[in-house]
Design an enzyme around this catalytic site. Sequence first.
Site, PDB file in Angstrom:
ATOM      1  N   MET A  40       0.914  -1.161  -0.084  1.00 27.43           N
ATOM      2  CA  MET A  40       0.031  -0.119   0.091  1.00 27.43           C
ATOM      3  C   MET A  40       0.709   1.397   0.032  1.00 27.43           C
ATOM      4  O   MET A  40       0.563   2.257   0.358  1.00 27.43           O
ATOM      5  CB  MET A  40      -1.040   0.044   1.246  1.00 27.43           C
ATOM      6  CG  MET A  40      -2.167  -1.083   1.029  1.00 27.43           C
ATOM      7  SD  MET A  40      -3.821  -0.590   1.994  1.00 27.43           S
ATOM      8  CE  MET A  40      -3.079  -0.303   3.521  1.00 27.43           C
ATOM      9  N   GLY A  41       2.182   1.019  -0.514  1.00 26.44           N
ATOM     10  CA  GLY A  41       2.910   2.385  -0.556  1.00 26.44           C
ATOM     11  C   GLY A  41       3.611   2.379   0.807  1.00 26.44           C
ATOM     12  O   GLY A  41       3.617   1.957   1.675  1.00 26.44           O
ATOM     13  N   LEU A  43       6.737   3.068   1.690  1.00 25.71           N
ATOM     14  CA  LEU A  43       7.609   2.052   1.846  1.00 25.71           C
ATOM     15  C   LEU A  43       8.684   2.334   2.531  1.00 25.71           C
ATOM     16  O   LEU A  43       9.185   3.326   2.790  1.00 25.71           O
ATOM     17  CB  LEU A  43       8.077   1.472   0.415  1.00 25.71           C
ATOM     18  CG  LEU A  43       7.081   1.219  -0.819  1.00 25.71           C
ATOM     19  CD1 LEU A  43       7.737   0.763  -2.058  1.00 25.71           C
ATOM     20  CD2 LEU A  43       6.437   0.201  -0.357  1.00 25.71           C
ATOM     21  N   HIS A  47       9.427  -3.479   3.359  1.00 25.12           N
ATOM     22  CA  HIS A  47       9.042  -3.885   2.122  1.00 25.12           C
ATOM     23  C   HIS A  47      10.414  -4.265   1.465  1.00 25.12           C
ATOM     24  O   HIS A  47      10.109  -5.124   0.644  1.00 25.12           O
ATOM     25  CB  HIS A  47       8.429  -2.713   1.515  1.00 25.12           C
ATOM     26  CG  HIS A  47       7.120  -2.341   2.165  1.00 25.12           C
ATOM     27  ND1 HIS A  47       7.101  -1.194   2.931  1.00 25.12           N
ATOM     28  CD2 HIS A  47       5.880  -2.882   2.148  1.00 25.12           C
ATOM     29  CE1 HIS A  47       5.826  -0.927   3.533  1.00 25.12           C
ATOM     30  NE2 HIS A  47       5.202  -2.110   2.924  1.00 25.12           N
ATOM     31  N   GLN A  71     -10.448  -2.094   2.594  1.00 26.07           N
ATOM     32  CA  GLN A  71     -10.042  -2.871   3.730  1.00 26.07           C
ATOM     33  C   GLN A  71      -9.643  -1.975   5.018  1.00 26.07           C
ATOM     34  O   GLN A  71      -9.208  -2.429   6.128  1.00 26.07           O
ATOM     35  CB  GLN A  71      -8.501  -3.449   3.429  1.00 26.07           C
ATOM     36  CG  GLN A  71      -7.409  -2.793   3.350  1.00 26.07           C
ATOM     37  CD  GLN A  71      -6.001  -3.629   3.026  1.00 26.07           C
ATOM     38  OE1 GLN A  71      -6.264  -4.156   1.588  1.00 26.07           O
ATOM     39  NE2 GLN A  71      -5.179  -3.584   3.667  1.00 26.07           N
ATOM     40  N   GLU A 162       5.691 -11.744   7.896  1.00 33.46           N
ATOM     41  CA  GLU A 162       5.089 -12.473   8.972  1.00 33.46           C
ATOM     42  C   GLU A 162       4.711 -11.529  10.159  1.00 33.46           C
ATOM     43  O   GLU A 162       3.750 -12.212  10.875  1.00 33.46           O
ATOM     44  CB  GLU A 162       6.070 -13.415   9.495  1.00 33.46           C
ATOM     45  CG  GLU A 162       6.314 -14.914   8.472  1.00 33.46           C
ATOM     46  CD  GLU A 162       7.400 -15.701   9.238  1.00 33.46           C
ATOM     47  OE1 GLU A 162       7.832 -15.594  10.235  1.00 33.46           O
ATOM     48  OE2 GLU A 162       7.329 -16.905   8.590  1.00 33.46           O
ATOM     49  N   LYS A 163       4.881 -10.154   9.937  1.00 34.09           N
ATOM     50  CA  LYS A 163       4.281  -9.371  10.775  1.00 34.09           C
ATOM     51  C   LYS A 163       2.669  -9.374  10.815  1.00 34.09           C
ATOM     52  O   LYS A 163       2.241  -9.179  11.805  1.00 34.09           O
ATOM     53  CB  LYS A 163       4.895  -7.963  10.479  1.00 34.09           C
ATOM     54  CG  LYS A 163       4.326  -6.671  11.739  1.00 34.09           C
ATOM     55  CD  LYS A 163       4.751  -5.447  11.291  1.00 34.09           C
ATOM     56  CE  LYS A 163       4.161  -4.680  10.234  1.00 34.09           C
ATOM     57  NZ  LYS A 163       2.913  -4.422  10.521  1.00 34.09           N
ATOM     58  N   GLN A 167      -2.857 -12.318   8.486  1.00 32.91           N
ATOM     59  CA  GLN A 167      -3.225 -11.982   6.798  1.00 32.91           C
ATOM     60  C   GLN A 167      -2.338 -13.080   6.248  1.00 32.91           C
ATOM     61  O   GLN A 167      -2.832 -13.432   5.004  1.00 32.91           O
ATOM     62  CB  GLN A 167      -2.731 -10.656   6.757  1.00 32.91           C
ATOM     63  CG  GLN A 167      -2.719 -10.399   5.080  1.00 32.91           C
ATOM     64  CD  GLN A 167      -2.323  -9.071   4.777  1.00 32.91           C
ATOM     65  OE1 GLN A 167      -3.296  -7.991   5.061  1.00 32.91           O
ATOM     66  NE2 GLN A 167      -1.038  -8.578   4.444  1.00 32.91           N
ATOM     67  N   SER A 200       4.640   0.989   8.230  1.00 36.24           N
ATOM     68  CA  SER A 200       4.563   2.427   7.911  1.00 36.24           C
ATOM     69  C   SER A 200       3.783   3.414   9.007  1.00 36.24           C
ATOM     70  O   SER A 200       4.136   4.663   9.259  1.00 36.24           O
ATOM     71  CB  SER A 200       3.541   2.735   6.878  1.00 36.24           C
ATOM     72  OG  SER A 200       3.859   1.519   5.625  1.00 36.24           O
TER      73      SER A 200
END
Length: 296
Positions: A40-41, A43, A47, A71, A162-163, A167, A200
């Site tokens: 989702m940017g 970064l 990432h 979301q 894995e954070k 998800q 982020s």
Amino acid sequence: MFVGAIMLKNVMIFDSHKLLTEYLNDHIHSKKTVGFVPTMGALHEGHISLMKQAISESDHLVVSIFVNPTQFDNRNDLDKYPRTVEKDVLFIKEHIDSNKLTVYAPSVKDVYGNNTAAKNYSYDGLENVMEGANRPGHFDGVGTILEFLFKAVSPNKAFFGEKDFQQLQIVKKLVQKLDLKLEIIGCPIKRESHGLAMSSRNEQLSTQAREKAAFIYATISEAQQYFKSHSILKTQQFVEDLFKQEPDFTLEYFTITSEETLHPVTRKYKKHHYRGFIVARIEGVRLIDNISLPQN
């Protein structure tokens, strides 16, 4: 040069999923394996660690940059989320060979047309606990955008940190349900020097709070050791007691689950995989983390 695509510092950037698919089919898929990192940017090095692993296991990397509205359960969070595509592309280029890179940075209209709405998904109960329980509809939005992206990109492998472990498990279930020929690869959590999981959201913290937030990982690391000789319930209480001593933090939850089902557990079983999940706030910023716990 395609209409709907631009070249920035030798990086091909598409804002049309149709042209992206055409380009990948004509120039990439027939010759190369494709790794995919959806973002989702905004970064950061976390990432980049995903991208480096992807490019080490693939011939070509596709990165998507898209703030997905379906979301978000809080309109204010959506509005505040940074949108810095050009800065993000330049950041990627510092670390990834532009000859092996394609970026997809669409508008909401390109993804959703005139109906910005999520589909409904069943993930066999993975969606009903923790983040799913606290953010209703969140994983429907995640499933909607990922189904769209997986079909547009047709990658061989997709890489997730894995954070966001819940998800990650949901994405694996989504691929299974959609019967996609796609390998989902979980990558280790990238941390700041003092242990805070990279996110982020960290940019929203003051310098002092960012340093203090290292307490989250320090606590779950202590809990990992404590768990070896104590029960699940005592380990949860151990974490809660430590947070009670830190008035700068609000502990939303610390829960121990089965790693496979993500359902909370209250007792240990032999040869079972457990994971501790934590959500805490400091300066109003919601931070998540998790850690694997020792088997019995």
